[in-house]
Write a protein that holds these residues in place. Structure first.
Motif, PDB file in Angstrom:
ATOM      1  N   LYS A   1       0.835  -1.213   0.000  1.00  0.00           N
ATOM      2  CA  LYS A   1       0.000   0.000   0.000  1.00  0.00           C
ATOM      3  C   LYS A   1       0.863   1.253   0.000  1.00  0.00           C
ATOM      4  CE  LYS A   1      -4.000  -1.917   2.413  1.00  0.00           C
ATOM      5  NZ  LYS A   1      -4.747  -1.905   3.683  1.00  0.00           N
ATOM      6  N   ALA A   2       1.930   1.229   0.793  1.00  0.00           N
ATOM      7  CA  ALA A   2       2.828   2.393   0.852  1.00  0.00           C
ATOM      8  C   ALA A   2       3.458   2.658  -0.512  1.00  0.00           C
ATOM      9  CB  ALA A   2       3.904   2.173   1.917  1.00  0.00           C
ATOM     10  N   ILE A   3       3.849   1.593  -1.198  1.00  0.00           N
ATOM     11  CA  ILE A   3       4.430   1.738  -2.537  1.00  0.00           C
ATOM     12  C   ILE A   3       3.399   2.339  -3.491  1.00  0.00           C
ATOM     13  CG2 ILE A   3       5.292   0.458  -4.559  1.00  0.00           C
ATOM     14  CD1 ILE A   3       6.473  -1.581  -2.465  1.00  0.00           C
ATOM     15  N   LEU A   4       2.182   1.830  -3.440  1.00  0.00           N
ATOM     16  CA  LEU A   4       1.131   2.345  -4.320  1.00  0.00           C
ATOM     17  C   LEU A   4       0.850   3.821  -4.055  1.00  0.00           C
ATOM     18  CD1 LEU A   4      -1.293  -0.704  -4.277  1.00  0.00           C
ATOM     19  CD2 LEU A   4      -0.157   0.239  -6.305  1.00  0.00           C
ATOM     20  N   MET A   5       0.761   4.195  -2.794  1.00  0.00           N
ATOM     21  CA  MET A   5       0.463   5.595  -2.462  1.00  0.00           C
ATOM     22  C   MET A   5       1.621   6.518  -2.856  1.00  0.00           C
ATOM     23  SD  MET A   5      -2.635   5.746  -1.414  1.00  0.00           S
ATOM     24  CE  MET A   5      -2.976   4.435  -2.601  1.00  0.00           C
ATOM     25  N   ALA A   6       2.851   6.053  -2.669  1.00  0.00           N
ATOM     26  CA  ALA A   6       4.011   6.852  -3.079  1.00  0.00           C
ATOM     27  C   ALA A   6       4.035   7.007  -4.596  1.00  0.00           C
ATOM     28  CB  ALA A   6       5.309   6.207  -2.580  1.00  0.00           C
ATOM     29  N   ALA A   7       3.772   5.923  -5.304  1.00  0.00           N
ATOM     30  CA  ALA A   7       3.744   5.982  -6.771  1.00  0.00           C
ATOM     31  C   ALA A   7       2.641   6.918  -7.246  1.00  0.00           C
ATOM     32  CB  ALA A   7       3.553   4.584  -7.354  1.00  0.00           C
ATOM     33  N   LEU A   8       1.477   6.828  -6.639  1.00  0.00           N
ATOM     34  CA  LEU A   8       0.364   7.704  -7.007  1.00  0.00           C
ATOM     35  C   LEU A   8       0.773   9.165  -6.843  1.00  0.00           C
ATOM     36  CD1 LEU A   8      -2.616   8.236  -7.749  1.00  0.00           C
ATOM     37  CD2 LEU A   8      -3.177   7.893  -5.330  1.00  0.00           C
ATOM     38  N   GLN A   9       1.330   9.490  -5.704  1.00  0.00           N
ATOM     39  CA  GLN A   9       1.753  10.871  -5.429  1.00  0.00           C
ATOM     40  C   GLN A   9       2.783  11.337  -6.460  1.00  0.00           C
ATOM     41  OE1 GLN A   9       0.459  12.782  -2.879  1.00  0.00           O
ATOM     42  NE2 GLN A   9       1.594  14.502  -3.715  1.00  0.00           N
ATOM     43  N   LEU A  10       3.775  10.517  -6.720  1.00  0.00           N
ATOM     44  CA  LEU A  10       4.837  10.899  -7.661  1.00  0.00           C
ATOM     45  C   LEU A  10       4.325  10.975  -9.097  1.00  0.00           C
ATOM     46  CD1 LEU A  10       7.765   8.918  -6.061  1.00  0.00           C
ATOM     47  CD2 LEU A  10       7.532  11.412  -6.186  1.00  0.00           C
ATOM     48  N   PHE A  11       3.473  10.038  -9.498  1.00  0.00           N
ATOM     49  CA  PHE A  11       2.921  10.088 -10.858  1.00  0.00           C
ATOM     50  C   PHE A  11       2.126  11.372 -11.070  1.00  0.00           C
ATOM     51  CE2 PHE A  11       2.677   5.131 -11.266  1.00  0.00           C
ATOM     52  CZ  PHE A  11       4.038   5.076 -11.471  1.00  0.00           C
ATOM     53  N   VAL A  12       1.396  11.791 -10.042  1.00  0.00           N
ATOM     54  CA  VAL A  12       0.595  13.013 -10.149  1.00  0.00           C
ATOM     55  C   VAL A  12       1.496  14.241 -10.141  1.00  0.00           C
ATOM     56  CG1 VAL A  12      -1.070  14.449  -8.902  1.00  0.00           C
ATOM     57  CG2 VAL A  12      -1.553  12.037  -9.277  1.00  0.00           C
TER      58      VAL A  12
ATOM     59  N   ILE B   1      10.386   6.151  -6.506  1.00  0.00           N
ATOM     60  CA  ILE B   1       9.339   5.515  -5.704  1.00  0.00           C
ATOM     61  C   ILE B   1       9.976   4.737  -4.548  1.00  0.00           C
ATOM     62  CG2 ILE B   1       7.406   3.876  -5.728  1.00  0.00           C
ATOM     63  CD1 ILE B   1       7.170   4.578  -8.802  1.00  0.00           C
ATOM     64  N   ALA B   2      11.033   3.993  -4.855  1.00  0.00           N
ATOM     65  CA  ALA B   2      11.733   3.223  -3.817  1.00  0.00           C
ATOM     66  C   ALA B   2      12.255   4.156  -2.724  1.00  0.00           C
ATOM     67  CB  ALA B   2      12.873   2.425  -4.434  1.00  0.00           C
ATOM     68  N   LYS B   3      12.824   5.268  -3.122  1.00  0.00           N
ATOM     69  CA  LYS B   3      13.345   6.234  -2.147  1.00  0.00           C
ATOM     70  C   LYS B   3      12.217   6.784  -1.272  1.00  0.00           C
ATOM     71  CE  LYS B   3      15.954  10.505  -1.791  1.00  0.00           C
ATOM     72  NZ  LYS B   3      16.589  11.612  -2.510  1.00  0.00           N
ATOM     73  N   ALA B   4      11.059   7.044  -1.879  1.00  0.00           N
ATOM     74  CA  ALA B   4       9.931   7.602  -1.133  1.00  0.00           C
ATOM     75  C   ALA B   4       9.420   6.660  -0.053  1.00  0.00           C
ATOM     76  CB  ALA B   4       8.792   7.962  -2.091  1.00  0.00           C
ATOM     77  N   VAL B   5       9.638   5.358  -0.230  1.00  0.00           N
ATOM     78  CA  VAL B   5       9.190   4.389   0.777  1.00  0.00           C
ATOM     79  C   VAL B   5      10.372   3.750   1.518  1.00  0.00           C
ATOM     80  CG1 VAL B   5       6.952   3.874  -0.281  1.00  0.00           C
ATOM     81  CG2 VAL B   5       8.956   2.561  -0.980  1.00  0.00           C
ATOM     82  N   SER B   6      11.546   4.367   1.395  1.00  0.00           N
ATOM     83  CA  SER B   6      12.764   3.889   2.081  1.00  0.00           C
ATOM     84  C   SER B   6      13.015   2.413   1.818  1.00  0.00           C
ATOM     85  CB  SER B   6      12.666   4.153   3.590  1.00  0.00           C
ATOM     86  OG  SER B   6      12.479   5.521   3.838  1.00  0.00           O
ATOM     87  N   MET B   7      13.099   2.087   0.543  1.00  0.00           N
ATOM     88  CA  MET B   7      13.258   0.690   0.130  1.00  0.00           C
ATOM     89  C   MET B   7      14.248   0.653  -1.031  1.00  0.00           C
ATOM     90  SD  MET B   7      10.092  -1.583  -1.379  1.00  0.00           S
ATOM     91  CE  MET B   7       9.216  -1.603   0.150  1.00  0.00           C
ATOM     92  N   SER B   8      14.943  -0.430  -1.174  1.00  0.00           N
ATOM     93  CA  SER B   8      15.843  -0.569  -2.319  1.00  0.00           C
ATOM     94  C   SER B   8      15.017  -0.861  -3.575  1.00  0.00           C
ATOM     95  CB  SER B   8      16.845  -1.702  -2.086  1.00  0.00           C
ATOM     96  OG  SER B   8      16.199  -2.965  -2.175  1.00  0.00           O
ATOM     97  N   VAL B   9      15.597  -0.508  -4.705  1.00  0.00           N
ATOM     98  CA  VAL B   9      14.917  -0.779  -5.979  1.00  0.00           C
ATOM     99  C   VAL B   9      14.713  -2.284  -6.138  1.00  0.00           C
ATOM    100  CG1 VAL B   9      15.148  -0.645  -8.500  1.00  0.00           C
ATOM    101  CG2 VAL B   9      15.756   1.327  -7.088  1.00  0.00           C
ATOM    102  N   GLY B  10      15.713  -3.055  -5.755  1.00  0.00           N
ATOM    103  CA  GLY B  10      15.600  -4.513  -5.865  1.00  0.00           C
ATOM    104  C   GLY B  10      14.425  -5.064  -5.071  1.00  0.00           C
TER     105      GLY B  10
END
Length: 189
Positions: free
Chosen positions: A12-23, A35-44
């Motif tokens: 859910k956090a990934i989806l919400m971060a992606a939504l915000q960034l896409f907009v 998107i990965a940075k926005a949720v403090s996660m590695s791209v992998g």
């Protein structure tokens, strides 16, 4: 919290971060790394949740399409009462869940040329409740509630106005939702 719940929360956090960034930036300008940075996660690790940026977009557009299905018009409810109540609920819900404003923007963006075809197809499949609204407007016209004119055109103008309000509120969170009656004035005699 169980592992399954944690995974769902991250998704859910990934989806919400992606939504915000896409907009904010646009689909094409947003990178998976953003998107990965926005949720403090590695791209992998992100790729364990979504195989691509396009898969993320498609999931979000599916969420938007599902949201329109919740707005079914019940039988034997006058269209003016339904629409007024629907708008009040929509504005109240969006105030509590601000991502809803962004979803309106994303669904509009997803229809544009150059967007991934599957996302466009899903976005264009959503008529919201436009056809049902047109039928209800025609009935309301016969009952003397709604103004004369092409019911389909009135429905499209009404929903375009709602779209505009939601988009404006997405970019200016200080705005208060309008009174539903202001938008209902588009339809009323």
């Amino acid at each position: 919290m169980s592992r399954k719940e944690q995974k769902e929360e991250r998704r859910k956090a990934i989806l919400m971060a992606a939504l915000q960034l896409f907009v904010e930036r646009g689909y094409h300008e947003t990178k998976i790394a953003d998107i990965a940075k926005a949720v403090s996660m590695s791209v992998g690790l992100m790729f364990h949740y979504f195989e691509s940026k396009e898969a993320l977009l498609i999931e979000l557009v599916k969420m938007g399409a599902e949201g329109t299905k919740s707005a079914k018009i019940p039988e034997n409810v006058p269209m003016d009462m339904f629409l007024g109540g629907f708008l009040r609920e929509l504005f109240d819900y969006a105030e509590k869940e601000p991502w809803v404003f962004n979803m309106f923007i994303l669904m509009r963006q997803a229809r544009r040329a150059g967007m991934p075809e599957e996302a466009r197809k899903i976005a264009f499949s959503v008529d919201g409740i436009g056809a049902d609204t047109a039928e209800g407007i025609a009935l309301g016209q016969k009952a003397g509630i709604f103004r004369e004119g092409d019911p389909e055109a009135l429905a499209r103008i009404f929903w375009a106005s709602v779209q505009g309000v939601m988009e404006e509120m997405a970019v200016n969170r200080e705005l208060e939702a309008p009174e539903p009656e202001w938008l209902m004035g588009i339809l009323r005699k």
